[in-house]
Structures are given as structure tokens and as C-alpha cells.
Design an enzyme around this catalytic site. Sequence first.
Site, PDB file in Angstrom:
ATOM      1  N   GLU A  26      88.744 -64.310  67.366  1.00  8.90           N
ATOM      2  CA  GLU A  26      88.250 -64.836  68.643  1.00  8.90           C
ATOM      3  C   GLU A  26      87.878 -66.297  68.459  1.00  8.90           C
ATOM      4  O   GLU A  26      87.319 -66.670  67.419  1.00  8.90           O
ATOM      5  CB  GLU A  26      86.971 -64.122  69.125  1.00  8.90           C
ATOM      6  CG  GLU A  26      87.190 -62.740  69.661  1.00  8.90           C
ATOM      7  CD  GLU A  26      85.888 -62.068  70.126  1.00  8.90           C
ATOM      8  OE1 GLU A  26      84.940 -62.776  70.517  1.00  8.90           O
ATOM      9  OE2 GLU A  26      85.830 -60.837  70.071  1.00  8.90           O
ATOM     10  N   GLU A  86      81.987 -57.619  65.572  1.00  8.95           N
ATOM     11  CA  GLU A  86      80.721 -58.352  65.465  1.00  8.95           C
ATOM     12  C   GLU A  86      79.496 -57.461  65.313  1.00  8.95           C
ATOM     13  O   GLU A  86      78.689 -57.341  66.234  1.00  8.95           O
ATOM     14  CB  GLU A  86      80.526 -59.251  66.701  1.00  8.95           C
ATOM     15  CG  GLU A  86      81.534 -60.352  66.819  1.00  8.95           C
ATOM     16  CD  GLU A  86      81.284 -61.227  68.053  1.00  8.95           C
ATOM     17  OE1 GLU A  86      80.320 -60.970  68.790  1.00  8.95           O
ATOM     18  OE2 GLU A  86      82.057 -62.163  68.268  1.00  8.95           O
TER      19      GLU A  86
END
Length: 519
Positions: free
Chosen positions: A394, A182
Site C-alpha cells: 500500500e 497491519e
Amino acid sequence: NTFVISFYRIIFSVGKAQDFPAGFKFGVATAAYQVEGAWNISGRASSIWDEFVHSRPQATADHSTGDVACDSFHLWRRDIDMVAELGVDFYRFSISWTRLYPNGFTNYLNEDGKRYYEDLIDTLLNRGIEPLVTLYHWDLPQKFQDLGGWTNPLVVEWFAEYARAVFTLFADRVHTWITINEPIALCDMVYHVGSHAPGILSPGVGNYICMKNVMLAHAKAWRIFDEEFRSKHYGRIAICNMHLAYEPASDEETEAAELARQLFVGVYTHPIYSAAGGWPPKIEKIISDRSLKDGYNYSRLPAFTTAEKDLIRGTYDFYAMNYYTGRLVRKAKIADKYGIWPLEASTDLEVIVYPDPKWKMSDSYWLYVYPEGIRHQLNWIGKNYGNQAIIITENGYSDSKMDLNDKERVQYHRGHLKQVLLSIYEDDVNVTGYTAWSLMDNFEWNSGYTQRFGLYAVDFTSPLRTRTPRASALYYGAVVRQRLLDPVYDNPYQTSRASNIVIHTSVNLFITLINLMYC
Ligand SMILES: *[C@@H]1O[C@H](CO)[C@@H](O)[C@H](O)[C@H]1NC(C)=O
Ligand SMILES: *[C@@H]1O[C@H](CO)[C@@H](O)[C@H](O)[C@H]1NC(C)=O
Ligand SMILES: *[C@@H]1O[C@H](CO)[C@@H](O)[C@H](O)[C@H]1NC(C)=O
């Protein structure tokens, strides 16, 4: 009950095909700083998160730190037992850079750190679980932060050298890698929002410098893997992107929504996955125009040279997507006050992003439940970047309770898995894996221990950090084993459980019998 379930399973397996396609893999995830603890022993040096939470206790909701966290440095065998209990195909974890290389540079390898990851990897493999390793999950060596961290262009070489060293240690055994988790969290959340370590506010400048360096660092690591390791040790490697679903607030706002998507997602995908490479053209132009208008002599978003564009373009073997939630997007009005991502967005775009009041809120201020969004994002990737494999790296739900009967979390995972199936079967998107975040409750960054994402509950008041499966662990384990969205499983935390199983089983038996009659 056990008898009923076994009987049911036999009938069911005859009656119905599996929901999840052959080859679809399930996993579960954690990250080093959130679970390992042991921050100052066995030769580990400080990362930016150690320094951040120690120097600014108010940075976390409960003034906590990851000093001990889940103590996975000592309790990793139990972690692997839990992964095995779930029956998943892979375990995604990250490597703590300063546990392996306390200097940041690779001139000194910490043997205790090496042994820790070696034990973890080897034991997983011995138990038939694939390790999926993230090189960087936000814990830069503090020594490099002191030299400017992700805004110093030298970070590209520091990261590349670290990546090569880790591949040298483990590429013979680890075959799926994430370079950086991320990028939005280590650029925007640091320099624009100021909430993540090292919490340096430089909105509209620092976040953009960081973005360029992150793209280059990822690309160098990918090329090192590709050129030096791939032929000896097969494997695949990609960056991992955080997607929110950016939806137009009305029919007139599709352009605004696409711009938001380009600024918060596209900047990390276009340079890598598009045929042209470089920043998304509209974003590059908007930021450049605004910079010049504000009297800068060049864009605050640093341009790529042609060589840099070529270096970055094509550095992927699959697409890794994290998804939790969505936002509505509309153009800003003059009176709007701009806030910060992810609640309100960038002044550079003049758009406002906000949650749909219809979406159910979790206990995390940022997480609203919007399962359809995951399908929209998968479609967006498929439509824009072709049908390479997508792994959802995720997806998960937070609450603030120790509750073992976590019905909301079960619903969250079920709801998102259902959308993943629609994406595979209805939209022909090549989704090949799903990862539940998280294996267990852990140090949730600025929320400390007040937000729990775990399939397993962790008792942080106990020195033993006891882990206990929640209903969601039992549900997910059953999904994995039966490969069904609605598997049969026994939820011991449910009060009226016997009657529920009987009702559930009877209904399904009836459906199964009908199915059988027609096959
Ligand atoms: C390590 O940190 C803990 C606090 O988490 C502290 O109590 C302990 O004294 C430290 N140990 C060393 C060896 O510095
Ligand atoms: C601004 O940029 C232009 C062209 O890129 C250059 O000629 C000029 O000298 C720059 N001005 C300053 C103040 O740096
Ligand atoms: C999906 O991706 C996998 C892995 O790259 C590939 O083998 C497969 O052919 C792809 N499937 C489709 C339908 O493109």
C-alpha cells in the site's frame, strides 16, 4: 495529441531503457469492508466494523457506515474493468470473513459469499490480472468479538481454521496471500488509541495481548499453507506491516528513533524475520522493567515460550510493507504530555513522535508527505532482514475533494516511486512490486467518506456509485504501461493541456535525441 503521443512513444521506446526493472510488478488495492457494502444481504453476518459504526455513529467523522460503501458486492465487474484500464499486474483485495463464514467458525459456508469471491477471482484471472488476497483486513466476526476477539488466545485457532478453509477454496487459483493487514491497526489502534473497531481502551495491556495473539495467528496460517497447500499449489504468503519512517529529530536522537521503530514496526517483524525470533530484545526489556516497577508481577507484554518463538520464526515468503508517512522522534522531557500513536507515542518508551513541520500535510490529519521515508524503510528492511523480495502492498494519498485533476496525488505517487527506484538501483534492495492505495475512493474507517484515496473518484451521492478516473489513474496507468517514472499521458482535466503536452513532448524529444546520439 494522440498522434504526437504515439510518435513520441515510438521515439522514446527506442531512445531510453525502462525505469522499472524487468519483473517489477504493479498493483492496486482495496479492502472488503471499505468497498463491498451489502453488509446484511446474501447471508453475510456482522463484523466488528458493522457493529462499531452502527452502535457508535460518532466513531466516524461524517457518522457514516460501510453499509453500502462502493457497493462492490454488486459492482465488482466495473471494479475489474478499472483494474484492467490501469493495466496493472495484480489486484489486492481482502475477503470478508463473515461473508464467507457467517458463524466465524467454518462449520457453515455461505454459498453466496463463495460465489462472490469465486467470480471475482476467476474474472480477474480470465483478464490476465493476478489476485493478491488478504485474509484479514480488520473485520473480525462480531461473534468472536463477543468472546474477547483478538485478546482471547482462542482467536489463534479461529483464524487458523478460517485460513485453512479459504486456502481450500482458493489456493488453486490465488498464489500470493497476505495473512493479516497491519497488525498495529488491530492492536494499537484498538486497545491503545481506541479509534478502531471495537474501540476498547486498554492501553499498555490489551494492545500487547493482541500483538502476541496476532503473531501466533499469522504463524499458524503460514504453517498450514506451507504444510498442506504449498506442494499442491505453488504460492507465497506473508504478514503485511505498516511502516512509518521514524527519523531522529536530531543527531542525539538516533537511539530514540530506533526504539520507536522497534515498538511500532519491529514487534511485528522481529518475531518472524529475525534469526533469533521473539520480541525485539530492547522493547521486551523496557516493558518488562516498567511493568515490574509499576508493581505488576510480570511484563504487560506477554512473553513467548520457546515453542511459540520457533512456531513464528521464519513464517514468511516475502516482505509486505505499507508506507504512507513519517514521524520525527525525540526522547520525552518531564513536562511532555503523552498522546497517542501516530501523533505522539507510547509512555512505555518515553519518546515523542511528531511530524516534521517541513512535510506537506494531506487532508488526513496523520498523513504528511515524506517520500524519502519509503526508501529509508526499504533500506531498514534490507539491512536487518536480508534481501528477500519486498512488495509495497500500500502507498497512497488522501484528500477531501472530488477533484479529478488530483495533482497532489500524482506528485505523491511519482515521488514515492522515484524513491523506490533509488532503493532498487542505488541501495540494492530487492523491491519487486508496488501497490497503489486505492483503486477508488472508499469508506476510510474513522474518516468515513471525508477522506478520498482513490485513483478513481466515487460519487457516493449516486445510487450507482459512479466511478471516474482521476488524473492519478491516467498517470499510474501510463507508468504501468510504459514502465517509466515520467511517462507520457494525456490529462484531460488540465486546463492548458495541449500546450503542456507539446512542451513536455518537445523537451523529452530533445533529451531522447541526445540519448540516441550517444547510444
Ligand atoms: C440492511 O441494512 C439497510 C441499512 O443499510 C436497511 O435499510 C435494510 O432494511 C437492511 N436489510 C435487511 C434485510 O435487514
Ligand atoms: C510473583 O511471581 C513470583 C515468581 O514468578 C512468584 O513466586 C510469586 O508468588 C508471584 N506473586 C504473586 C502475588 O503472584
Ligand atoms: C529478489 O527476490 C526474488 C524473489 O524471492 C528472488 O528470486 C531474487 O533472486 C531476489 N533478488 C536478489 C538480487 O536477491
